[in-house]
Design a protein around this motif. Sequence first.
Motif, PDB file in Angstrom:
ATOM      1  N   THR A 265       6.174  -3.683  -8.116  1.00  0.00           N
ATOM      2  CA  THR A 265       5.306  -2.694  -8.753  1.00  0.00           C
ATOM      3  C   THR A 265       4.984  -1.554  -7.804  1.00  0.00           C
ATOM      4  O   THR A 265       5.049  -0.373  -8.168  1.00  0.00           O
ATOM      5  CB  THR A 265       4.001  -3.360  -9.222  1.00  0.00           C
ATOM      6  OG1 THR A 265       4.297  -4.422 -10.124  1.00  0.00           O
ATOM      7  CG2 THR A 265       3.097  -2.347  -9.919  1.00  0.00           C
ATOM      8  N   SER A 266       4.651  -1.905  -6.564  1.00  0.00           N
ATOM      9  CA  SER A 266       4.294  -0.884  -5.586  1.00  0.00           C
ATOM     10  C   SER A 266       5.472   0.014  -5.251  1.00  0.00           C
ATOM     11  O   SER A 266       5.331   1.246  -5.184  1.00  0.00           O
ATOM     12  CB  SER A 266       3.764  -1.555  -4.309  1.00  0.00           C
ATOM     13  OG  SER A 266       3.413  -0.593  -3.347  1.00  0.00           O
ATOM     14  N   LEU A 267       6.645  -0.572  -5.057  1.00  0.00           N
ATOM     15  CA  LEU A 267       7.816   0.221  -4.688  1.00  0.00           C
ATOM     16  C   LEU A 267       8.271   1.127  -5.825  1.00  0.00           C
ATOM     17  O   LEU A 267       8.717   2.257  -5.587  1.00  0.00           O
ATOM     18  CB  LEU A 267       8.949  -0.700  -4.247  1.00  0.00           C
ATOM     19  CG  LEU A 267       8.707  -1.435  -2.923  1.00  0.00           C
ATOM     20  CD1 LEU A 267       9.843  -2.408  -2.628  1.00  0.00           C
ATOM     21  CD2 LEU A 267       8.550  -0.437  -1.771  1.00  0.00           C
TER      22      LEU A 267
ATOM     23  N   LEU B  80       0.807  -1.226   0.000  1.00  0.00           N
ATOM     24  CA  LEU B  80       0.000   0.000   0.000  1.00  0.00           C
ATOM     25  C   LEU B  80       0.839   1.275   0.000  1.00  0.00           C
ATOM     26  O   LEU B  80       0.274   2.370   0.041  1.00  0.00           O
ATOM     27  CB  LEU B  80      -0.934   0.009   1.208  1.00  0.00           C
ATOM     28  CG  LEU B  80      -2.133  -0.944   1.153  1.00  0.00           C
ATOM     29  CD1 LEU B  80      -2.900  -0.915   2.459  1.00  0.00           C
ATOM     30  CD2 LEU B  80      -3.048  -0.599  -0.015  1.00  0.00           C
ATOM     31  N   THR B  81       2.155   1.137  -0.071  1.00  0.00           N
ATOM     32  CA  THR B  81       2.985   2.343  -0.079  1.00  0.00           C
ATOM     33  C   THR B  81       2.711   3.198  -1.311  1.00  0.00           C
ATOM     34  O   THR B  81       2.842   4.426  -1.252  1.00  0.00           O
ATOM     35  CB  THR B  81       4.479   1.993  -0.024  1.00  0.00           C
ATOM     36  OG1 THR B  81       4.801   1.079  -1.088  1.00  0.00           O
ATOM     37  CG2 THR B  81       4.856   1.378   1.312  1.00  0.00           C
TER      38      THR B  81
ATOM     39  N   VAL C 140       8.425   6.810  -7.844  1.00  0.00           N
ATOM     40  CA  VAL C 140       8.000   7.783  -8.856  1.00  0.00           C
ATOM     41  C   VAL C 140       7.183   8.909  -8.228  1.00  0.00           C
ATOM     42  O   VAL C 140       7.459  10.098  -8.437  1.00  0.00           O
ATOM     43  CB  VAL C 140       7.185   7.086  -9.964  1.00  0.00           C
ATOM     44  CG1 VAL C 140       6.548   8.120 -10.899  1.00  0.00           C
ATOM     45  CG2 VAL C 140       8.071   6.145 -10.764  1.00  0.00           C
ATOM     46  N   PHE C 141       6.182   8.547  -7.440  1.00  0.00           N
ATOM     47  CA  PHE C 141       5.336   9.572  -6.814  1.00  0.00           C
ATOM     48  C   PHE C 141       6.121  10.384  -5.780  1.00  0.00           C
ATOM     49  O   PHE C 141       5.870  11.579  -5.611  1.00  0.00           O
ATOM     50  CB  PHE C 141       4.112   8.929  -6.152  1.00  0.00           C
ATOM     51  CG  PHE C 141       3.136   8.343  -7.134  1.00  0.00           C
ATOM     52  CD1 PHE C 141       2.747   9.058  -8.260  1.00  0.00           C
ATOM     53  CD2 PHE C 141       2.593   7.078  -6.942  1.00  0.00           C
ATOM     54  CE1 PHE C 141       1.845   8.521  -9.178  1.00  0.00           C
ATOM     55  CE2 PHE C 141       1.693   6.542  -7.838  1.00  0.00           C
ATOM     56  CZ  PHE C 141       1.316   7.263  -8.957  1.00  0.00           C
ATOM     57  N   GLY C 142       7.053   9.735  -5.098  1.00  0.00           N
ATOM     58  CA  GLY C 142       7.879  10.461  -4.142  1.00  0.00           C
ATOM     59  C   GLY C 142       8.751  11.505  -4.816  1.00  0.00           C
ATOM     60  O   GLY C 142       8.867  12.638  -4.329  1.00  0.00           O
ATOM     61  N   VAL C 143       9.359  11.143  -5.931  1.00  0.00           N
ATOM     62  CA  VAL C 143      10.191  12.094  -6.677  1.00  0.00           C
ATOM     63  C   VAL C 143       9.340  13.246  -7.206  1.00  0.00           C
ATOM     64  O   VAL C 143       9.736  14.421  -7.143  1.00  0.00           O
ATOM     65  CB  VAL C 143      10.914  11.373  -7.832  1.00  0.00           C
ATOM     66  CG1 VAL C 143      11.591  12.380  -8.757  1.00  0.00           C
ATOM     67  CG2 VAL C 143      11.935  10.389  -7.279  1.00  0.00           C
TER      68      VAL C 143
ATOM     69  N   PHE D 133       0.340  11.447  -0.937  1.00  0.00           N
ATOM     70  CA  PHE D 133       1.311  12.451  -0.473  1.00  0.00           C
ATOM     71  C   PHE D 133       1.628  13.430  -1.591  1.00  0.00           C
ATOM     72  O   PHE D 133       1.676  14.650  -1.363  1.00  0.00           O
ATOM     73  CB  PHE D 133       2.573  11.745   0.004  1.00  0.00           C
ATOM     74  CG  PHE D 133       3.518  12.626   0.758  1.00  0.00           C
ATOM     75  CD1 PHE D 133       3.257  12.986   2.069  1.00  0.00           C
ATOM     76  CD2 PHE D 133       4.673  13.094   0.163  1.00  0.00           C
ATOM     77  CE1 PHE D 133       4.123  13.808   2.772  1.00  0.00           C
ATOM     78  CE2 PHE D 133       5.550  13.911   0.851  1.00  0.00           C
ATOM     79  CZ  PHE D 133       5.285  14.269   2.160  1.00  0.00           C
ATOM     80  N   TRP D 134       1.846  12.920  -2.786  1.00  0.00           N
ATOM     81  CA  TRP D 134       2.119  13.793  -3.934  1.00  0.00           C
ATOM     82  C   TRP D 134       0.936  14.722  -4.206  1.00  0.00           C
ATOM     83  O   TRP D 134       1.112  15.933  -4.372  1.00  0.00           O
ATOM     84  CB  TRP D 134       2.424  12.949  -5.171  1.00  0.00           C
ATOM     85  CG  TRP D 134       2.537  13.757  -6.433  1.00  0.00           C
ATOM     86  CD1 TRP D 134       3.250  14.914  -6.611  1.00  0.00           C
ATOM     87  CD2 TRP D 134       1.908  13.482  -7.685  1.00  0.00           C
ATOM     88  NE1 TRP D 134       3.112  15.375  -7.901  1.00  0.00           N
ATOM     89  CE2 TRP D 134       2.301  14.511  -8.582  1.00  0.00           C
ATOM     90  CE3 TRP D 134       1.095  12.459  -8.146  1.00  0.00           C
ATOM     91  CZ2 TRP D 134       1.862  14.542  -9.906  1.00  0.00           C
ATOM     92  CZ3 TRP D 134       0.669  12.483  -9.467  1.00  0.00           C
ATOM     93  CH2 TRP D 134       1.044  13.522 -10.328  1.00  0.00           C
ATOM     94  N   LEU D 135      -0.270  14.154  -4.220  1.00  0.00           N
ATOM     95  CA  LEU D 135      -1.456  14.981  -4.441  1.00  0.00           C
ATOM     96  C   LEU D 135      -1.608  16.025  -3.334  1.00  0.00           C
ATOM     97  O   LEU D 135      -2.061  17.140  -3.583  1.00  0.00           O
ATOM     98  CB  LEU D 135      -2.705  14.100  -4.512  1.00  0.00           C
ATOM     99  CG  LEU D 135      -2.794  13.146  -5.704  1.00  0.00           C
ATOM    100  CD1 LEU D 135      -4.036  12.262  -5.589  1.00  0.00           C
ATOM    101  CD2 LEU D 135      -2.801  13.917  -7.026  1.00  0.00           C
ATOM    102  N   GLY D 136      -1.213  15.645  -2.107  1.00  0.00           N
ATOM    103  CA  GLY D 136      -1.299  16.575  -0.994  1.00  0.00           C
ATOM    104  C   GLY D 136      -0.369  17.763  -1.135  1.00  0.00           C
ATOM    105  O   GLY D 136      -0.615  18.828  -0.548  1.00  0.00           O
TER     106      GLY D 136
END
Length: 278
Positions: free
Chosen positions: A255-257, A181-182, A262-265, A189-192
């Motif tokens: 896949t999740s990681l 679920l990460t 990607v979203f973290g960057v 988090f990115w959307l936030g």
Amino acid sequence: MSAPAGPVNRGSALPLRVEVARQLSRLRTRWVGVLVVALPLLLVAAFALGGEDDGGDSFVDLATSSAVNFAVFALLAASGFLFVVLVALFAGDTVAAEASWSSLRYLLAAPVGRRRLLAVKAVVAAASSTLGIVAFIAVCLVVGWVAYGWGPLTSPLGDALGAWEALGRLGLATAYVVVQLTWVGALAFWLGTRTDAPLGAVGGAVLANILSAILASITALGDLRAWLPTYDAGAWTALLQPAVVWDDMVRGLCTSLILTVVFGVLAVIGFERKDVTS
């Protein structure tokens, strides 16, 4: 005359303990705590009101056979939606809420470096989500032990695992769900970081999970479904068999990681360029 103030150490601003205290004081955190304790009790009450089972061969039918079976059923029931909302809530609300309160600009003027602010909030959000999921399973085990006793884990296929071995498998299954679920947390988090509306960030991540689950159920997509983050969301059920097949779980974690990175960057790059003083 007093000595001139030295340079501000931006790295020491917003320590983890301050952010933890801030999150613990939030009303939504308290409600999550109430839910973690209340839901297992409601499940036991529902089984009691429903009477004896029909001797079926599903996880629902076997939930009352032992504490571990009850916890496995709860994990299966909660991982599809409840845990998704919980992870999205902690991750999507943490930055967007500061923006909606107009306190984000003051945090950055403290001064807190933007990357440090994101790192601290991401760590606390991840820890809060993990603690919520683990606490829920732990409460389910305790409640199930009191209500149904301690015993082996029985799978719908008729296989049985000793209680303590099953407890270890349940721990691995819970860890898989947390890591899998990460991507939801990273997306929220990115959307936030892109919106001042916390519900928009949380809802966007939950909606993405729902859309991915719908697409993953369309067999016409063939092998393309394997690239969807929810395709292997339930792969942890392989841990309930005596001989574990790890292939689907490894693919699901990878896949999740990858999506998490990607979203973290994207969150870091976008937030560093965002004008939060306007």
